[in-house]
Design an enzyme around this catalytic site. Structure first.
Site, PDB file in Angstrom:
ATOM      1  N   LYS A 117      -5.282  -4.966  -4.580  1.00  0.00           N
ATOM      2  CA  LYS A 117      -3.981  -4.616  -5.144  1.00  0.00           C
ATOM      3  C   LYS A 117      -3.454  -5.683  -6.099  1.00  0.00           C
ATOM      4  O   LYS A 117      -2.659  -5.378  -6.980  1.00  0.00           O
ATOM      5  CB  LYS A 117      -2.988  -4.318  -4.031  1.00  0.00           C
ATOM      6  CG  LYS A 117      -3.395  -3.033  -3.298  1.00  0.00           C
ATOM      7  CD  LYS A 117      -2.369  -2.504  -2.355  1.00  0.00           C
ATOM      8  CE  LYS A 117      -2.776  -1.144  -1.822  1.00  0.00           C
ATOM      9  NZ  LYS A 117      -3.963  -1.212  -0.915  1.00  0.00           N
TER      10      LYS A 117
HETATM   11  C1  LIG Z   1      -4.719  -0.106  -0.597  1.00  0.00           C
HETATM   12  C2  LIG Z   1      -6.096  -0.340  -0.098  1.00  0.00           C
HETATM   13  C3  LIG Z   1      -7.071   0.685  -0.106  1.00  0.00           C
HETATM   14  C4  LIG Z   1      -6.756   2.098  -0.552  1.00  0.00           C
HETATM   15  O1  LIG Z   1      -6.535   2.189  -1.919  1.00  0.00           O
HETATM   16  P1  LIG Z   1      -5.814   3.488  -2.536  1.00  0.00           P
HETATM   17  O2  LIG Z   1      -5.550   3.131  -3.955  1.00  0.00           O
HETATM   18  O3  LIG Z   1      -4.540   3.657  -1.754  1.00  0.00           O
HETATM   19  O4  LIG Z   1      -6.746   4.628  -2.369  1.00  0.00           O
HETATM   20  C5  LIG Z   1      -8.356   0.384   0.320  1.00  0.00           C
HETATM   21  N1  LIG Z   1      -8.674  -0.848   0.774  1.00  0.00           N
HETATM   22  C6  LIG Z   1      -7.764  -1.857   0.803  1.00  0.00           C
HETATM   23  C7  LIG Z   1      -8.186  -3.178   1.337  1.00  0.00           C
HETATM   24  C8  LIG Z   1      -6.458  -1.645   0.361  1.00  0.00           C
HETATM   25  O5  LIG Z   1      -5.560  -2.641   0.406  1.00  0.00           O
END
Ligand SMILES: *Cc1c(COP(=O)(O)O)cnc(C)c1O
Length: 476
Positions: A117
């Site tokens: 993120k």
């Molecule tokens: C947020 C997250 C996901 C999922 O991603 P999306 O964009 O919501 O599909 C997968 N793995 C980790 C470690 C995350 O923080």
């Protein structure tokens, strides 16, 4: 470039109009009115830019195709400031490595909070600061987190002018490492609120506060959730970077991506890259036991879950009951039919808890036209995958990445490389690694001893009025 709502609102908006907004006024999500098309010649040019000038220049080239209301020099400056080795730990920013000759891993988790993120949130922080300054405005971000989003938002917004972050989290429910990451931030503009309740309570509070429109206006309350278009756009860049690296490392014909998925933000960015012309073969959606998406891609039925039906798993960042970005893909699948998209998401889901596209001929095109396939994993699958990778390749991967790898292995075809996205580092989910391997995952040096740093967090009951009062006190 103008932006449209997936629910057919006639007004078109520009990038900076929607940057600080969440949903469109009709409840839809914003998408560009068309995807800029990149032909083979242009793709070659972008490849050279990536290898010769680096990730930030690639980001600038791609973002420029979607953003026409920030002067070029400023946008370039924002990209250069965001994507640095100092912040993301390597020159390549999102480096690809080979596990086998068919399975590669792209590291997206070497940013400040060790989850992917950061790749988008760091840019969002700089874009927000820039735009708020231009408009001479302030923004108070209110969010709910069960872990990765909240810390990524706080690390992106800390110290930024004109921005405060109020982040609620369920008290005692995040991993000790995640709590330490968030609560050790002592910046004046960061407010951690540990709510005595579960994640749903936090989300309900955020909704209730945001629905108080006079207060929302008075306090200039905004969000940074995953439906924000700028976040999604920032994620498009690493698919190009990953594709170029995989192509340079392998002579195989097909290059595919496997994406550990929850809210469908990450893989939706891959879809956008593919719609622009990046020749991705398969887009593999990997879910855990919360398999709303896998079920849709297998059956054409999208059935949202209740909170009671949402499992707490060992890949908790994928524990979702509905995939908030999914509407964007459905809008494309339905050839931009806003009226039908609106019916599915605002009527059918409310009335019956699901919608069914299995009889729609367009559903049959999810692979042939859009490249989508899917699979899911269980806790045992993840433990086994973590063990296998450790035994065979002497590497430790996190449980989310293990979801992706497990599903990728089952989907790999002849003459293909699948790039599995590494969405977090294992240290964030140490207890699962210990369960799988009996050892502690490695800890990056910068995180030594963070559990014993001083913490700043306000503990509050799950009471909307108390949270409102807290915000009012702290916004001067
Ligand atoms: C947020 C997250 C996901 C999922 O991603 P999306 O964009 O919501 O599909 C997968 N793995 C980790 C470690 C995350 O923080």
């Amino acid at each position: 470039m103008k932006y449209l709502s997936t629910r057919g609102l006639p007004q078109k908006r520009s990038f900076c109009d929607i940057l600080l907004e969440g949903l469109a006024p009709d409840g839809g999500l914003y998408l560009p009115e068309h995807y800029p098309q990149i032909d083979a010649k242009e793709l070659k040019k972008l490849e050279l830019i990536f290898f010769q000038e680096g990730y930030a220049s690639l980001a600038f080239s791609l973002l420029s195709l979607f953003i026409d209301d920030i002067p070029s020099a400023d946008l370039k400056g924002l990209c250069d400031k965001t994507y640095t080795k100092a912040v993301f730990g390597s020159e390549k920013i999102a480096p690809v490595r080979a596990l086998t000759d068919g399975l590669f891993i792209q590291a997206l988790s070497n940013g400040p909070t060790l989850a992917f993120k950061d790749m988008a949130m760091q840019l969002l922080g700089n874009l927000f600061e820039y735009e708020l300054n231009r408009k001479n405005q302030e923004l108070n971000i209110l969010g709910a987190t069960s872990g990765d989003t909240g810390s990524a938002a706080e690390y992106a917004m800390r110290g930024k002018k004109g921005i405060r972050v109020f982040m609620t989290s369920p008290k005692g429910r995040m991993s000790p490492f995640q709590q330490a990451q968030m609560f050790s931030l002592l910046d004046d503009n960061i407010f951690n609120i540990a709510v005595e309740g579960v994640f749903d309570d936090c989300q309900d509070i955020v909704k209730a506060v945001s629905n108080d429109l006079p207060l929302k206006k008075q306090l200039k309350i905004g969000t940074v959730n995953s439906i924000n278009w700028a976040r999604l756009l920032a994620q498009v860049v690493y698919y190009f970077a990953g594709y170029f690296q995989a192509k340079a490392m392998s002579a195989k014909t097909h290059i595919s991506f496997a994406v550990p998925s929850g809210n469908f933000g990450n893989v939706c960015a891959a879809h956008v890259a593919r719609m622009m012309g990046l020749p991705i073969h398969q887009l593999i959606v990997a879910t855990n036991e919360n398999n709303v998406l896998d079920e849709f891609f297998k059956t054409g039925i999208y059935r949202v879950r209740s909170s009671a039906d949402t499992h707490e798993t060992s890949s908790p960042s994928m524990d979702i009951s509905k995939a908030s970005n999914f509407e964007r893909f459905i809008f494309d699948l339905l050839e931009k039919d806003g009226a039908l998209t609106s019916k599915l998401f605002s009527k059918d889901i409310h009335a019956q808890g699901f919608f069914d596209l299995s009889a729609d001929p367009r559903f049959k095109a999810i692979f042939s036209k859009f490249g989508f396939t899917s699979g899911s994993s269980t806790h045992q699958n993840r433990l086994q995958t973590i063990k296998d990778v450790y035994t065979k390749y002497h590497e430790i991967i996190d449980p989310h990445t293990a979801d992706g790898l497990k599903v990728a292995q089952a989907r790999l075809v002849e003459d293909e490389v699948i790039v599995v996205l590494e969405t977090a580092l294992p240290i964030k989910f140490a207890s699962t690694i210990i369960e799988a391997l009996g050892i502690e995952p490695p800890r990056p040096e910068a995180f030594e001893g963070i559990e014993s740093l001083p913490k700043r967090v306000a503990v509050m009951p799950a009471d909307v009025q108390k949270i409102k009062d807290f915000m009012l006190e702290n916004v001067s």
